[in-house]
Structure formats: C-alpha cells, structure tokens
Design a protein around this motif. Structure first.
Motif, PDB file in Angstrom:
ATOM      1  N   ALA A  59       0.833  -1.204   0.000  1.00 36.73           N
ATOM      2  CA  ALA A  59       0.000   0.000   0.000  1.00 36.73           C
ATOM      3  C   ALA A  59       0.866   1.251   0.000  1.00 36.73           C
ATOM      4  N   PRO A  60       0.673   2.140  -0.962  1.00 41.52           N
ATOM      5  CA  PRO A  60       1.331   3.454  -0.897  1.00 41.52           C
ATOM      6  C   PRO A  60       0.702   4.283   0.213  1.00 41.52           C
ATOM      7  N   PRO A  61       1.308   5.412   0.570  1.00 40.91           N
ATOM      8  CA  PRO A  61       0.816   6.177   1.721  1.00 40.91           C
ATOM      9  C   PRO A  61      -0.459   6.968   1.473  1.00 40.91           C
ATOM     10  N   GLN A  62      -0.914   7.068   0.227  1.00 40.11           N
ATOM     11  CA  GLN A  62      -2.096   7.877  -0.055  1.00 40.11           C
ATOM     12  C   GLN A  62      -3.359   7.218   0.499  1.00 40.11           C
ATOM     13  N   ASP A  63      -4.216   8.034   1.121  1.00 39.02           N
ATOM     14  CA  ASP A  63      -5.491   7.540   1.630  1.00 39.02           C
ATOM     15  C   ASP A  63      -6.465   7.323   0.480  1.00 39.02           C
ATOM     16  N   PHE A  64      -7.389   6.383   0.678  1.00 36.28           N
ATOM     17  CA  PHE A  64      -8.451   6.180  -0.298  1.00 36.28           C
ATOM     18  C   PHE A  64      -9.522   7.259  -0.138  1.00 36.28           C
ATOM     19  N   ALA A  65     -10.413   7.334  -1.107  1.00 34.04           N
ATOM     20  CA  ALA A  65     -11.433   8.382  -1.117  1.00 34.04           C
ATOM     21  C   ALA A  65     -12.311   8.291   0.130  1.00 34.04           C
ATOM     22  N   PRO A  66     -12.671   9.437   0.707  1.00 33.55           N
ATOM     23  CA  PRO A  66     -13.526   9.430   1.900  1.00 33.55           C
ATOM     24  C   PRO A  66     -14.892   8.820   1.607  1.00 33.55           C
ATOM     25  N   HIS A  67     -15.478   8.224   2.635  1.00 30.78           N
ATOM     26  CA  HIS A  67     -16.831   7.683   2.534  1.00 30.78           C
ATOM     27  C   HIS A  67     -17.549   7.934   3.856  1.00 30.78           C
ATOM     28  N   ALA A  68     -18.808   7.561   3.915  1.00 28.83           N
ATOM     29  CA  ALA A  68     -19.642   7.911   5.070  1.00 28.83           C
ATOM     30  C   ALA A  68     -19.535   6.920   6.219  1.00 28.83           C
ATOM     31  N   ILE A  69     -18.893   5.782   6.012  1.00 31.60           N
ATOM     32  CA  ILE A  69     -18.836   4.762   7.064  1.00 31.60           C
ATOM     33  C   ILE A  69     -17.746   5.134   8.068  1.00 31.60           C
ATOM     34  N   PRO A  70     -18.084   5.286   9.345  1.00 29.74           N
ATOM     35  CA  PRO A  70     -17.059   5.604  10.352  1.00 29.74           C
ATOM     36  C   PRO A  70     -16.235   4.368  10.698  1.00 29.74           C
TER      37      PRO A  70
ATOM     38  N   PRO B 176     -18.328   9.546  25.916  1.00 30.30           N
ATOM     39  CA  PRO B 176     -18.714   8.348  26.667  1.00 30.30           C
ATOM     40  C   PRO B 176     -19.351   7.319  25.737  1.00 30.30           C
ATOM     41  N   PRO B 177     -18.952   6.060  25.812  1.00 32.00           N
ATOM     42  CA  PRO B 177     -19.444   5.051  24.858  1.00 32.00           C
ATOM     43  C   PRO B 177     -20.960   4.947  24.802  1.00 32.00           C
ATOM     44  N   GLY B 178     -21.623   5.058  25.952  1.00 29.81           N
ATOM     45  CA  GLY B 178     -23.070   4.912  25.973  1.00 29.81           C
ATOM     46  C   GLY B 178     -23.809   6.027  25.268  1.00 29.81           C
ATOM     47  N   GLU B 179     -23.143   7.145  25.022  1.00 28.39           N
ATOM     48  CA  GLU B 179     -23.777   8.282  24.361  1.00 28.39           C
ATOM     49  C   GLU B 179     -23.537   8.296  22.853  1.00 28.39           C
ATOM     50  N   LEU B 180     -22.770   7.333  22.362  1.00 26.37           N
ATOM     51  CA  LEU B 180     -22.417   7.325  20.947  1.00 26.37           C
ATOM     52  C   LEU B 180     -23.562   6.760  20.113  1.00 26.37           C
ATOM     53  N   VAL B 181     -23.984   7.522  19.121  1.00 28.99           N
ATOM     54  CA  VAL B 181     -25.049   7.109  18.205  1.00 28.99           C
ATOM     55  C   VAL B 181     -24.493   7.155  16.786  1.00 28.99           C
ATOM     56  N   LEU B 182     -24.593   6.040  16.070  1.00 28.37           N
ATOM     57  CA  LEU B 182     -24.152   5.973  14.680  1.00 28.37           C
ATOM     58  C   LEU B 182     -25.322   5.588  13.789  1.00 28.37           C
ATOM     59  N   GLU B 183     -25.384   6.220  12.632  1.00 23.37           N
ATOM     60  CA  GLU B 183     -26.414   5.877  11.651  1.00 23.37           C
ATOM     61  C   GLU B 183     -26.052   4.554  10.976  1.00 23.37           C
ATOM     62  N   PRO B 184     -27.035   3.856  10.395  1.00 22.04           N
ATOM     63  CA  PRO B 184     -26.708   2.633   9.643  1.00 22.04           C
ATOM     64  C   PRO B 184     -25.631   2.905   8.603  1.00 22.04           C
ATOM     65  N   ALA B 185     -24.749   1.932   8.410  1.00 22.40           N
ATOM     66  CA  ALA B 185     -23.573   2.132   7.565  1.00 22.40           C
ATOM     67  C   ALA B 185     -23.923   2.389   6.108  1.00 22.40           C
ATOM     68  N   GLY B 186     -25.014   1.850   5.636  1.00 21.59           N
ATOM     69  CA  GLY B 186     -25.368   2.032   4.230  1.00 21.59           C
ATOM     70  C   GLY B 186     -24.519   1.189   3.303  1.00 21.59           C
ATOM     71  N   GLY B 187     -23.910   0.160   3.825  1.00 21.95           N
ATOM     72  CA  GLY B 187     -23.072  -0.735   3.039  1.00 21.95           C
ATOM     73  C   GLY B 187     -22.364  -1.706   3.960  1.00 21.95           C
ATOM     74  N   ASP B 188     -21.679  -2.672   3.375  1.00 25.24           N
ATOM     75  CA  ASP B 188     -20.974  -3.689   4.150  1.00 25.24           C
ATOM     76  C   ASP B 188     -19.567  -3.193   4.465  1.00 25.24           C
ATOM     77  N   PRO B 189     -19.248  -2.940   5.750  1.00 27.03           N
ATOM     78  CA  PRO B 189     -17.909  -2.438   6.082  1.00 27.03           C
ATOM     79  C   PRO B 189     -16.794  -3.360   5.589  1.00 27.03           C
ATOM     80  N   ARG B 190     -16.990  -4.678   5.709  1.00 26.14           N
ATOM     81  CA  ARG B 190     -15.948  -5.602   5.251  1.00 26.14           C
ATOM     82  C   ARG B 190     -15.708  -5.462   3.747  1.00 26.14           C
ATOM     83  N   ALA B 191     -16.772  -5.224   2.989  1.00 26.21           N
ATOM     84  CA  ALA B 191     -16.629  -5.079   1.539  1.00 26.21           C
ATOM     85  C   ALA B 191     -15.775  -3.864   1.189  1.00 26.21           C
ATOM     86  N   VAL B 192     -15.835  -2.819   2.022  1.00 27.42           N
ATOM     87  CA  VAL B 192     -14.997  -1.638   1.793  1.00 27.42           C
ATOM     88  C   VAL B 192     -13.524  -2.031   1.845  1.00 27.42           C
TER      89      VAL B 192
END
Length: 657
Positions: A263-274, A504-520
């Motif tokens: 892998a070269p040092p360049q990051d891949f394109a940003p996406h919405a999955i955290p 705090p972990p209990g306060e963290l809310v994430l929206e549905p990923a909208g895709g398969d994280p592993r596939a990314v």
C-alpha cells in the motif's frame, strides 16, 4: 525601530528559517500596533483592549530575565535505567563509564563558576512577543540552538523592528547552532514542533537546556503544558541497531512472499462509514457491549492483542493491524490462531514484521513504515506511511484514515489506567497466558514499565501512565492535528488525548452504515499490487550491496570524528548530523546507514554528553579519552551486527515456515 534593522534581521532569518515561515513575518502589520509607552523610553504592543506588556516591553523583559536567571527552569538528563528492557546493546558502554567514573553527577556540577562550562544544547521560549528577552538571556547563558514558539506571526514581525535578531543569529552560528521559529495557532502543533525540533537538533546535547514561557496566553499555556507532559520522553531512542538488523532480515523475508499487497501512503477516497479502532486497554471490557451495539454501523479495526479480546467476546474485526517485529507478536498470533479461525481477517502491517505472521492471514497488506532502514533502502518508489506508529493502535487509527473513514472512535486505547497494576483487557492474550499458569512475564504485560506518571484522564481527573504510553499519546495528538478533516472521538476510559473529542461510549449514536464495512476493506485490497511487482528481487539485491558500502563509510566517518583533537563535547556536536541523517526526507543508502546506527549511537552520546558536561574541568580529560575508546568498541560491535544482518538478508532474510 529602523528600516535598516528590519532588513538586516530578515536577511539573517532567511539563513535559518524555511521560506514559508519568513513569508509569514516579512510583511507590514496594521494591527496589533507597536506603540511608545507614556513618558517615552519604552515600547509595547497595543492589542486594542490592553497592551501585551505590563510596564513596557523592555522593563518586562529585564524583570523576567532577572527572575529567570535567579531560578532558571532547566532540562536535565536522567541516568539510564540499566535494569530496563529498553536498554539494549548500549548497556556495556554505560556500565564501563559508570564503573570508571561513578554514577551520573548531580546536574549543577560542572556549571560556570565551578569549572569551565560545556555549552548545553538549547534555549526554548514559548512566546516571542517583541523578543527583547532573548538577547538579554544570551548575555548570561551559552547555548547552541534557540527554539521559539509563537501563536501570532504579527508579534514576530513587529519584533524585527526593535530586536537585533541578526546579532542573535550571528552568535548562534559562531557556536555551530541555529535559530528555530515555529508559528501556529494550535497548541498541539506548537508543542509537537518544539518537541520534534529538540529531538532532531539537540538529541545529543539537551542536558542543561533552558526553557521559559515569555507571556501568558491560552494557546501558549496549553502548548507549554503539553510539551512539559512529553518531557520524560524527550530523550527516547530514535531506534536500536539490533532492531534495525532484525527488521532488515524480516523485510527481505516478507518481501519474498509475493502474494502480499503493498500500500502506498495515499489515503483512499472518503466515505460515510465511520471506523471503530479497538485497543486492548483495561477499559475495553467495560465498553464491549457498546461496541457490539455499533458493530454493523462502522469499520471495526483491531490493533495488536485487541484481536484476542474481540474474538473472545464473539466479535470479528474487518481489519487487523500488527506493527512490532519481536518474537512476542508471533507467540500471540499463533496462540490466537489455535483458538479461532483468523484466516479470513485482512491484516495490515509494515513489511518489517516477523515473516511467520502473514501466512496466518489470507489477505495481507504491507507498507513501508517511516524512517526505518528497509524503507530507506527499498521504499523509494512506493513511499513511507507517516503517523503509522509508534504503536499498533497508532497504526490502527492511521489505517482508518487510509481506508477512507472521516469519523474515528477509539475504544480501549487507554494510554494509561486508573489502577496501576492493570495494564490490559481481562479478555486479551495477556490474561489468557497469565491465567494458564504462573507466567510472570505475561502478567507483567510483557515486562511493561510501571504506571507511575500521573496525567489527566479522559473521563477522570487523573490516570497513571508510563513513558512508552506517554510517548505514544503525543503521536495520537499530532495525527489529529495533521488530519483536521477527520474527527477523532476518544471513547476510552484512560488518558486524555489532546486533539480528540471525549465521548462516553453509551452516548455514541451511529447511523446505519449504508453498506458492508468488510466489503470496503476488500475492495481497497483488490486495488493494490503485490510485492513482487513493486519490489523485484534484483532491486533488493542491488540495494543491499550499496547499503553495505554505506554502512562501512558511516563507521569510517564516525571513527574519524573520534580521532580529532577537539574536546568530547565538540566531537559529540559533530556527531549530531551523522547520527540523525536518517530523519531527512531524501531516502537513500547513506541515510539508511544513519537510521541503522543513529539510534543506539545517539543514546550513548546523549548520556556521555551529560556526564562530561557535569564533571569538573580536571576530570574531563580522563573521561574524554576513556569515552572515545568505549565508543570505538561500540562502533566495532555495531559493524559486526550489520555485517551479519546483510549476509542473512542476501541469503533471503528470515523465512516463513
């Protein structure tokens, strides 16, 4: 306030500062304004609502310098911890000096007035203002380099009209030193720049250095706090020759496995999955149900022994990271593989890991880690990853950015603990081994240093950390400052990490990923070339041949420095560039030689300078001759190590089973 002084200063500063820095200060300033004090005879900076200096700039500087000289704040080197695992092949050098000359003398011995002084490395000033305090200080103290950190470029620009910086620079140049100026509105960046500058330019001669805050401001106060917090790690090693030799053997062995992607040092394109980055700190156990709740809404990235803990809790990461080259990592991976099927988990690792590790994983991505010997030898066409260390959780956060995540959440990345005896998750490999018998090594966290440094906690007033984690914590902060487009939230109940958002972990809310994280992750790996296509065997062989010649040239130059008749302190200053060339941006075999030998050599010289500086004048001559002889022996020892490593690498390095 003459035009002639201004231009003379600018001309002098151009010799020492980057063009971008000069451009920031070489400009007219409409506000704030340089004004005369009532009654004349002094000047000030008018900020509109108030003036910077109480009583005027010259009076303020004179009073501050007088108070400082009466009770200066100094930086002193500590004796080497001879019983620590971090003291390696340089230990006989320390022991020989201590046996012959006794332990490291008290810091104030050997100062001017007791015997002729040896100039310490640096003067550090958080805040420049009009800079009138710097020439006043340099009339009474002697240093090689001056480091200035300032929030407002306008202040420095105004100072060019009243302070004779050209004379300051002439004096530093006569001593073989430089002036360093860092301008930024971020306290994280200012603290990191001073820290890195000291390690780059005064690594060998920092004992006895001076430091002060010139004026108070929220940014400078916070920068000074962060720098002070990092001080215990300022003299940390830039590397060890034994590790560089091992990593050379490992890298050649790993690069023979042509199925590994690079892998070269360049990051891949940003996406919405955290991304959720998981370390194996003690707080992981208390937040595991929150990770389980969020698991399908984010990339799950594990670092080091967090893999064992996650699998123990029934969670499989989308990407796993390893970074270290030591035997323990193979022990851990082999132990985890005995309990769980890890073959379908993608692995991200530097090309310097133990070659036995990649075969446990079906898909492996390797990269060149910044500053290491194999990177300087073989990585020129690919490029190094920055901010990918020094520990595996630093790499895991860098991996999240590489994979395109723009929101990163840290779990179990504690960098410290509320309970001094608790170092890792109860579900991690450390607990597995400690629970299987009376294994003191694993129960100690693999001989981890004690948590005896109090720092602010993320959710608590304070927690306890050690030098290693303190050093690593600073790299998380610099990553956050260098990637303003990535929001990093710290959900770990450990040390506070400047530049991250407490969450705090209990306060963290994430929206549905909208895709398969592993596939990314899988799609990113598919786009990368294999090592055989990037680094053919012929390239590796020619690089090793040239490297052997440059190692011999480095040793010859080092011995030549020791043969010169100047004092040991001057000889050590001559070593400064020789041992740290590997930090430079231009890769090459000569820099690889410096990267290989520089870390261990700098540790020895760092201690030798402190001991020599603190001796009375009549003791220095004997120490000088003895130390040079010990250094010659150490150079011969390092040469034998690298000769053997190159022979092994030419034979194929370390092979996978």
């Amino acid at each position: 306030m003459s035009v002639e002084l201004y231009h003379r200063n600018i001309d002098a500063l151009r010799r020492h500062l980057p063009p971008a820095t000069v451009e920031k200060i070489d400009r007219p300033v409409a506000f704030p304004a340089l004004v005369a004090e009532e009654g004349g005879g002094d000047i000030n900076i008018d900020l509109g609502h108030t003036r910077l200096y109480a009583g005027g700039a010259a009076a303020y500087a004179a009073g501050q310098v007088a108070r400082y000289l009466a009770k200066p704040s100094r930086l002193f080197v500590n004796p080497p911890p001879l019983d620590s695992d971090w003291v390696k092949g340089e230990k006989p050098f320390y022991e020989a000096l201590i046996e012959r000359f006794g332990p490291l003398p008290d810091p104030e011995s050997g100062e001017p007035g007791v015997s002729p002084g040896v100039r310490p490395g640096a003067l550090i000033s958080f805040g420049v203002g009009l800079g009138l305090h710097i020439p006043l200080l340099l009339k009474s103290i002697s240093v090689r380099d001056v480091f200035l950190a300032e929030q407002f470029p306008e202040f420095v620009s105004l100072s060019l009209r009243v302070t004779d910086w050209a004379a300051v620079i002439d004096g530093l140049e006569a001593a073989g030193g430089r002036l360093h100026l860092y301008l930024d509105a971020s306290p994280i960046v200012l603290a990191a720049r001073v820290f890195e500058g000291m390690r780059r330019h005064c690594a060998l001669t920092m004992d006895g250095s001076y430091g002060l805050r010139h004026y108070a401001s929220p940014v400078l106060d916070d920068a000074h706090r962060q720098f002070s917090e990092m001080l215990p790690t300022l003299g940390s090693s830039h590397g060890f020759v034994e590790d560089e030799c091992l990593m050379l053997r490992n890298a050649v062995g790993v690069m023979r496995q042509d199925s590994i992607k690079v892998a070269p040092p360049q990051d891949f394109a940003p996406h919405a999955i955290p991304a959720i980055v998981v370390g194996s700190g003690p707080s992981l156990d208390g937040s595991i149900e929150e990770i389980r709740r969020l698991r399908d809404r984010a990339l799950l990235i594990s670092g080091g022994t967090a893999l064992s803990a996650l699998l123990g809790y029934g969670l499989k990461p989308d990407l796993h990271c390893e970074i270290e080259n030591v035997e323990d990592i193979h022990t851990v991976i082999a132990g985890v593989a005995e309990r769980y099927d890890i073959s379908d988990i993608p692995l991200l690792c530097p090309l310097t890991v133990d070659p036995r590790i990649p075969p446990y994983f079906r898909r492996v991505v390797g990269f060149f880690r910044e500053g290491l010997t194999p990177t300087l030898l073989f990585g020129g066409d690919v490029g190094p990853w920055n901010h990918a260390g020094p520990t595996v959780t630093n790499l895991a956060m860098r991996a999240a950015a590489w994979a395109g995540a723009r929101r990163v959440y840290l779990f179990g990345v504690d960098m410290g603990t509320a309970e001094k005896e608790k170092h890792h998750s109860d579900a991690s490999f450390y607990a597995w081994e400690a629970g299987s018998g009376d294994d003191a090594y694993w129960r100690s966290g693999a001989n981890m240093d004690r948590f005896d440094i109090a720092v602010p906690g993320n959710f608590r007033d304070k927690v306890f950390t050690n030098k290693t984690f303190l050093f690593n914590k600073a790299f998380f902060s610099t990553f956050a400052a260098a990637h303003p487009g990535i929001a990093v939230s710290n959900c770990s109940d450990g040390a506070r990490i400047d530049g991250t958002i407490t969450c705090p972990p209990g306060e963290l809310v994430l929206e549905p990923a909208g895709g398969d994280p592993r596939a990314v992750i899988e799609s990113l790996i598919d786009a990368l070339p294999a090592t055989g296509k990037v680094l053919p065997a012929s390239t590796r062989k020619s690089g090793l041949s040239a490297y052997a010649q440059d190692l011999a040239a480095w040793r010859h130059e080092a011995l030549s420095v020791l043969e010169q008749s100047y004092g040991l302190d001057v000889a050590i200053e001559r070593f400064q560039e020789l041992v740290l060339q590997g930090d430079g941006p231009d890769a090459g075999n000569s820099r690889a030689a410096s990267a290989c030998y520089g870390g261990t050599t700098s540790l020895m010289l760092h201690y030798a300078f402190a001991h020599y500086r603190r001796l009375a004048g009549d003791e220095r001559e004997a120490f000088d001759g003895f130390c040079r002889a010990a250094l010659r022996d150490s150079i011969a020892w390092m040469g034998a190590l690298t000769d053997a490593a190159i022979r092994d690498a030419e034979g194929g390095g370390v092979s996978a089973p």
